[in-house]
Design a protein around this motif. Structure first.
Motif, short mmCIF file in Angstrom:
data_model
loop_
_atom_site.label_atom_id
_atom_site.label_comp_id
_atom_site.label_asym_id
_atom_site.label_seq_id
_atom_site.Cartn_x
_atom_site.Cartn_y
_atom_site.Cartn_z
N CYS A 224 0.82 -1.26 0.05
CA CYS A 224 0.04 -0.10 0.08
C CYS A 224 0.89 1.27 -0.09
CB CYS A 224 -0.98 0.03 1.20
SG CYS A 224 -1.93 -1.53 1.18
N LEU A 228 0.74 4.08 -2.90
CA LEU A 228 0.16 5.64 -2.52
C LEU A 228 1.44 6.51 -2.87
CD1 LEU A 228 -1.76 4.70 0.96
CD2 LEU A 228 -2.72 5.65 -1.39
N LEU A 280 -6.35 7.87 -6.41
CA LEU A 280 -6.11 7.81 -4.95
C LEU A 280 -7.62 7.40 -4.38
CD1 LEU A 280 -3.56 10.87 -4.52
CD2 LEU A 280 -3.31 8.50 -3.83
N HIS A 284 -7.91 4.70 -1.73
CA HIS A 284 -8.43 4.78 -0.34
C HIS A 284 -9.80 4.02 -0.14
CE1 HIS A 284 -4.97 7.28 0.98
NE2 HIS A 284 -5.55 8.27 0.02
N ASP A 289 -10.75 3.78 3.47
CA ASP A 289 -10.49 5.22 4.17
C ASP A 289 -11.58 6.18 3.29
OD1 ASP A 289 -9.96 7.44 5.19
OD2 ASP A 289 -7.87 6.97 5.51
N LEU A 292 -10.92 10.06 3.57
CA LEU A 292 -9.61 10.45 2.75
C LEU A 292 -9.65 10.53 1.18
CD1 LEU A 292 -6.73 11.70 3.13
CD2 LEU A 292 -6.18 9.41 3.40
N ALA A 293 -10.50 9.40 0.74
CA ALA A 293 -10.99 9.22 -0.60
C ALA A 293 -11.54 10.64 -1.22
CB ALA A 293 -11.84 7.95 -0.72
#
Length: 317
Positions: A224, A228, A280, A284, A289, A292-293
């Motif tokens: 991950c 990222l 992203l 996410h 998440d 944050l997405a």
């Protein structure tokens, strides 16, 4: 716009496989007792292996259909010349047609085999491997070596784009740029699912995974963090958030270019940055998440028209 290449279209229907190449190769047991008189120079084992590999490469290269070899040479020349219309024609048309005709259920020739056709051009070979592994993932079943090597090639590609001395002088169609980001995330997801099923793996696969996990600092293979890191690096390098914020403020083009900076003012980096934002969002969500997405999409207004080349965007699934 320059006329697209049609050299391969005229030959696809009539192209025949090359006749089988018969080579009378006589590679003796060089360096062993009895072949040379005392005092004569002998070929060491490493040299002998290199000679055998060279011969094997030449045999494999001779077995590639002529139309495929001409296409690879043309594709390479288009990349070297930054001829975007020609690159687009090769990518969207030639590659797919030749895949259907010659490689619908098998791999394309490995990069090491076709390397002599392109003068061992490292950038082209990285791009070729990107297509090569994507073909394996989409048409065939990747083995453990494919999964490892596709990650290594992705690292080489993004290292070239992000860590060269200044922006690279490379032009690629927007569809290919999107496909690079999309495939990078797909292969990450595919590897995560594959790795989570140890009972379905053989001894060799388990050994390779164990050896990778024991490397210094822990395994970064399709982690991950590594995925990222690439996506956020492309966003930061391209300054795409600053560019989109300026678009929302209605700034003139000259100020937008200044905001984008040395990298983001180039279409290659601007589009990679834009697609990385969408990537992203996807990663996410996969990680659960959702806050944050949504955060990474704050500068993209999906319900409004903005001064961004949306007509150039490929189909994003």
């Amino acid at each position: 716009m320059a006329q697209r290449a049609t050299y391969y279209e005229e030959e696809l229907d009539d192209a025949d496989d090359l006749a089988e190449v018969g080579l009378n190769l006589a590679i003796g047991n060089y360096g062993q007792g009895g072949l040379y008189d005392d005092g004569m120079p002998r070929i060491d084992e490493a040299t002998l292996i290199a000679m055998q590999q060279h011969v094997a490469q030449q045999v494999a290269l001779a077995q590639i259909p002529d139309v495929v070899k001409r296409f690879i040479v043309q594709f390479h020349q288009a990349i070297v010349n930054n001829n975007l219309p020609e690159i687009t024609a090769c990518y969207e048309n030639g590659w797919n047609k030749l895949t259907e005709q010659f490689y619908p259920k098998t791999e394309w020739p490995e990069a090491e085999i076709i390397a002599p056709l392109v003068n061992d051009n490292p950038v082209f070979l990285i791009l070729y491997r990107e297509l090569y592994y994507r073909h394996i993932y989409s048409r065939l079943t990747p083995n453990v070596d494919d999964r490892f090597h596709s990650y290594e090639n992705s690292c080489e590609l993004f290292n070239y784009l992000l860590n060269s001395d200044g922006p690279v002088t490379l032009s690629l169609p927007d569809q290919w740029l999107w496909d690079i980001i999309d495939e990078f995330i797909y292969q990450f997801q595919s590897f995560s699912v594959w790795r989570s099923k140890p009972k379905l793996k053989n001894e060799d696969e388990l050994s390779m995974l164990a050896a990778e996990a024991e490397t210094a600092g822990g395994s970064q293979l399709w982690s991950c963090y590594s995925v990222l890191n690439v996506l956020y690096s492309l966003v930061q390098k391209s300054r795409i958030n600053e560019h989109l914020s300026g678009v929302r403020q209605g700034l003139p083009e000259s100020e937008l270019l200044e905001l984008a900076g040395e990298y983001g003012s180039r279409p290659l980096y601007r589009m990679l940055g834009y697609f990385s934002l969408i990537g992203l969002l996807r990663v996410h969500v996969l990680l659960g998440d959702f806050t944050l997405a949504l955060k990474v999409m704050e500068n993209i207004e999906l319900n409004q028209k903005v001064r961004f080349p949306m007509n150039r965007l490929p189909n994003i699934r």
